[in-house]
Motif scaffolding. Structure first.
Motif, mmCIF file in Angstrom:
data_model
loop_
_atom_site.group_PDB
_atom_site.id
_atom_site.type_symbol
_atom_site.label_atom_id
_atom_site.label_comp_id
_atom_site.label_asym_id
_atom_site.label_seq_id
_atom_site.Cartn_x
_atom_site.Cartn_y
_atom_site.Cartn_z
ATOM 1 N N ASP A 45 107.576 8.056 -10.751
ATOM 2 C CA ASP A 45 106.803 7.622 -9.597
ATOM 3 C C ASP A 45 105.449 8.341 -9.621
ATOM 4 O O ASP A 45 105.367 9.448 -10.136
ATOM 5 C CB ASP A 45 107.641 8.061 -8.394
ATOM 6 C CG ASP A 45 106.993 7.831 -7.064
ATOM 7 O OD1 ASP A 45 106.118 6.975 -6.979
ATOM 8 O OD2 ASP A 45 107.394 8.501 -6.099
ATOM 9 N N LYS A 76 102.997 9.839 -7.076
ATOM 10 C CA LYS A 76 103.009 10.134 -5.635
ATOM 11 C C LYS A 76 101.629 10.345 -5.029
ATOM 12 O O LYS A 76 101.425 10.079 -3.848
ATOM 13 C CB LYS A 76 103.845 11.389 -5.378
ATOM 14 C CG LYS A 76 105.346 11.141 -5.473
ATOM 15 C CD LYS A 76 106.097 12.010 -4.475
ATOM 16 C CE LYS A 76 107.531 11.549 -4.322
ATOM 17 N NZ LYS A 76 108.382 11.987 -5.418
ATOM 18 N N GLY A 134 103.813 7.720 -0.176
ATOM 19 C CA GLY A 134 105.192 7.299 -0.428
ATOM 20 C C GLY A 134 105.393 6.915 -1.880
ATOM 21 O O GLY A 134 106.513 6.794 -2.354
ATOM 22 N N TYR A 150 119.498 9.489 -4.511
ATOM 23 C CA TYR A 150 118.268 9.555 -5.288
ATOM 24 C C TYR A 150 117.962 11.019 -5.519
ATOM 25 O O TYR A 150 117.761 11.770 -4.563
ATOM 26 C CB TYR A 150 117.190 8.863 -4.467
ATOM 27 C CG TYR A 150 115.728 9.056 -4.784
ATOM 28 C CD1 TYR A 150 115.169 10.278 -5.157
ATOM 29 C CD2 TYR A 150 114.857 7.988 -4.633
ATOM 30 C CE1 TYR A 150 113.807 10.418 -5.398
ATOM 31 C CE2 TYR A 150 113.493 8.127 -4.850
ATOM 32 C CZ TYR A 150 112.990 9.355 -5.234
ATOM 33 O OH TYR A 150 111.644 9.488 -5.433
ATOM 34 N N GLU A 204 113.948 17.033 -4.609
ATOM 35 C CA GLU A 204 114.402 16.468 -3.331
ATOM 36 C C GLU A 204 115.543 15.504 -3.582
ATOM 37 O O GLU A 204 115.712 14.987 -4.685
ATOM 38 C CB GLU A 204 113.264 15.709 -2.646
ATOM 39 C CG GLU A 204 112.839 14.489 -3.458
ATOM 40 C CD GLU A 204 111.947 13.501 -2.714
ATOM 41 O OE1 GLU A 204 111.916 13.531 -1.477
ATOM 42 O OE2 GLU A 204 111.298 12.684 -3.382
ATOM 43 N N ASN A 238 117.030 11.899 -1.831
ATOM 44 C CA ASN A 238 116.839 10.856 -0.841
ATOM 45 C C ASN A 238 118.149 10.090 -0.719
ATOM 46 O O ASN A 238 118.937 10.035 -1.663
ATOM 47 C CB ASN A 238 115.702 9.912 -1.234
ATOM 48 C CG ASN A 238 114.347 10.599 -1.107
ATOM 49 O OD1 ASN A 238 114.109 11.345 -0.171
ATOM 50 N ND2 ASN A 238 113.472 10.367 -2.060
ATOM 51 N N ARG A 287 118.631 6.905 -0.284
ATOM 52 C CA ARG A 287 118.322 5.472 -0.389
ATOM 53 C C ARG A 287 117.622 5.201 -1.709
ATOM 54 O O ARG A 287 117.216 6.123 -2.410
ATOM 55 C CB ARG A 287 117.369 5.133 0.754
ATOM 56 C CG ARG A 287 116.248 6.191 0.723
ATOM 57 C CD ARG A 287 115.063 5.915 1.511
ATOM 58 N NE ARG A 287 114.150 7.024 1.422
ATOM 59 C CZ ARG A 287 113.224 7.183 0.481
ATOM 60 N NH1 ARG A 287 113.050 6.250 -0.438
ATOM 61 N NH2 ARG A 287 112.463 8.243 0.436
ATOM 62 N N GLY A 296 114.595 4.542 -4.024
ATOM 63 C CA GLY A 296 113.203 4.977 -3.933
ATOM 64 C C GLY A 296 112.268 3.783 -3.936
ATOM 65 O O GLY A 296 112.568 2.728 -4.493
ATOM 66 N N ASP A 297 111.136 3.959 -3.293
ATOM 67 C CA ASP A 297 110.119 2.910 -3.238
ATOM 68 C C ASP A 297 108.812 3.523 -3.720
ATOM 69 O O ASP A 297 108.350 4.484 -3.107
ATOM 70 C CB ASP A 297 110.003 2.446 -1.778
ATOM 71 C CG ASP A 297 109.108 1.235 -1.618
ATOM 72 O OD1 ASP A 297 108.356 0.909 -2.557
ATOM 73 O OD2 ASP A 297 109.151 0.621 -0.542
ATOM 74 N N PRO A 298 108.241 3.120 -4.849
ATOM 75 C CA PRO A 298 108.422 1.846 -5.552
ATOM 76 C C PRO A 298 109.287 1.899 -6.827
ATOM 77 O O PRO A 298 109.293 0.931 -7.575
ATOM 78 C CB PRO A 298 106.995 1.498 -5.944
ATOM 79 C CG PRO A 298 106.385 2.830 -6.289
ATOM 80 C CD PRO A 298 107.019 3.819 -5.351
ATOM 81 N N GLU A 299 110.035 2.975 -7.083
ATOM 82 C CA GLU A 299 110.808 3.027 -8.328
ATOM 83 C C GLU A 299 111.825 1.888 -8.427
ATOM 84 O O GLU A 299 112.085 1.353 -9.513
ATOM 85 C CB GLU A 299 111.557 4.358 -8.462
ATOM 86 C CG GLU A 299 110.668 5.572 -8.536
ATOM 87 C CD GLU A 299 110.504 6.231 -7.185
ATOM 88 O OE1 GLU A 299 110.214 5.523 -6.198
ATOM 89 O OE2 GLU A 299 110.674 7.453 -7.108
#
Ligand code: AMP
Ligand code: GLY
Length: 412
Positions: A202, A204, A216, A259, A273, A275, A277, A279-282
């Motif tokens: 990603d 960032k 994000g 994640y 980290e 997450n 959920r 990941g956005d945009p991965e």
């Protein structure tokens, strides 16, 4: 299977797009969705973070599976409400989602499970903050303890800026700086078993060359040809499975997407980290490469039966996503600008647009409605070809003040 996807961003558009290809999916719904999603699924204007609203909708639709995209509904307990009502849901309950919702909770779980991560201290007073900053030294890493849409972290060499950020946040986690390339590794978990998806990277920071504020995510690509061949196996053994096991021991089973943001340091992968959920945009690039059906995988996880399904298969080649952002992002984005897409300008067949922050104005025209507005996804035999396709697609979009990074996946 009737599937309801909760959320309204580019990640949810990618999930809906993958589900729309599945033979198992007989009907596809989104809550609330966006104009891009509306071309593939029936959209329903409900509050995604309302446990009662989503549960009533899922029950009315007789959904066989609900897939939750963003963190807010997870932290709000939407998954718990669905499961309490006997509706299968892919996504952790509120307690398990704290692995993303609270940085200090995530650190506690990692310490308990022996998961490698940066040394850290949770601070609430100025004295504690000053002591921790002095103890770890520069570069300083200061993280808001609460959810901040990927914008709560400051990495800086400037002690005054570090102190100021800490004072603004209140409760912060201050930690040791990790040095090395970062990867995003997603795993699908059913409370006990976990399977990895394709690792992605990603981008960032807002601006080219990794400059500017954290966002994000401004773009991503997958797979990572430079990553160690056993990265997924190593991360499953040292990070993902220990985390899923620790959550189960705590009585907060982890069912959904876990994640792991990993820093590949000289000493091996370290967790930056977690997450709760996709990941956005991965997700946009990972699902582009998925060669096996998504719905059975997520449904098996939701049923606690992941061990019984085939692991996901991946198409060869690469995918790149470029995020087209609104003027002002990652601060206050300008919204309501008309979006024009000149698709006739490209003969691209290996690229497409996903909608992230889009909406319709009173006259039905497509307008910007968020910070990250559209995602241009390209694919090809390698990252260079995928990148070219993604940028050709991005160039077809016209939106006043719209901008994107020019160096996503450059040289990869
Ligand atoms: P997070 O929200 O925790 O992922 O942090 C956002 C970004 O800040 C990460 O993707 C990293 O680029 C950076 N970051 C966070 N923690 C560290 C750390 N301990 N060392 C170096 N960079 C970090
Ligand atoms: N792309 C980073 C995230 O989804 O948090």
């Amino acid at each position: 299977m009737r599937v309801l996807v909760v959320g309204s961003g580019g990640r949810e558009h990618a999930i809906v797009r993958a589900l729309a290809r599945d033979a198992d999916v007989t009907s596809l719904h989104a809550a609330p969705g966006n104009p891009g999603i509306a071309r593939l699924a029936e959209t329903h204007p409900v509050n995604a973070a309302g446990p009662g609203d989503v549960t009533r909708l899922a029950a009315r639709l007789a959904a066989g599976l609900v897939v939750i995209g963003p963190e807010a509904p997870l932290v709000a307990g939407v998954a718990d409400a669905l499961r309490d009502n006997g509706i299968a849901c892919f996504g952790p309950g509120a307690k398990a989602a704290m692995i993303e919702g609270s940085k200090s909770f995530a650190k506690e779980v990692m310490a308990e499970a022996g998961i490698p991560t940066a040394r850290s201290r949770t601070c609430t007073t100025r004295a504690e903050t000053d002591a921790a900053l002095a103890g770890f030294g520069p570069p300083y890493v200061v993280k808001d303890d609460a959810l901040a849409a990927g914008k709560g972290v400051l990495v800086t060499g400037d002690i005054a800026a570090a102190r100021q950020h800490a004072a603004r946040c209140g409760r912060v986690v201050i930690e040791e700086f990790l040095d090395g390339p970062e990867v995003s590794l997603f795993a699908v978990a059913d409370g006990g078993t976990a399977v990895p998806l394709l690792a992605a990277q990603d981008f960032k920071r807002a601006h080219d060359g990794g400059l500017g504020p954290n966002t994000g995510g401004m773009g991503a690509y997958a797979p990572l040809p430079w990553a160690p061949a056993d990265l997924a196996g190593q991360a499953m053994a040292s990070v993902i499975q220990p985390a899923v096991d620790a959550m189960r021991r705590r009585g907060t089973q982890y069912l959904g997407l876990l994640y792991a943001g990993l820093c590949l340091t000289q000493a091996g992968p370290r967790v930056v980290e977690f997450n709760a959920r996709f990941g956005d945009p991965e997700t946009q690039v990972v699902l582009d490469r998925l060669g096996s059906p998504l719905a059975p995988l997520l449904a098996a996880a939701a049923a606690g039966d992941l061990a019984g399904v085939e692991p996901p298969r991946w198409r060869s080649g690469a995918a790149v996503v470029v995020v087209i952002a609104a003027q002002g992002y990652p601060g206050q984005p300008v919204t309501g600008d008309t979006i024009t897409i000149n698709t006739e300008r490209t003969g691209e067949t290996t690229a497409y647009l996903l909608h992230a922050g889009t909406g319709r104005d009173a006259g039905g025209a497509l307008v910007s409605a968020g910070g990250r507005v559209l995602n241009a996804v390209g694919s090809g035999p390698d990252a260079a070809a995928a990148r070219e396709a993604a940028y050709a697609m991005a160039a077809t979009v016209q939106m006043r003040g719209g901008w994107y990074r020019r160096d996503i996946a450059a040289g990869r």
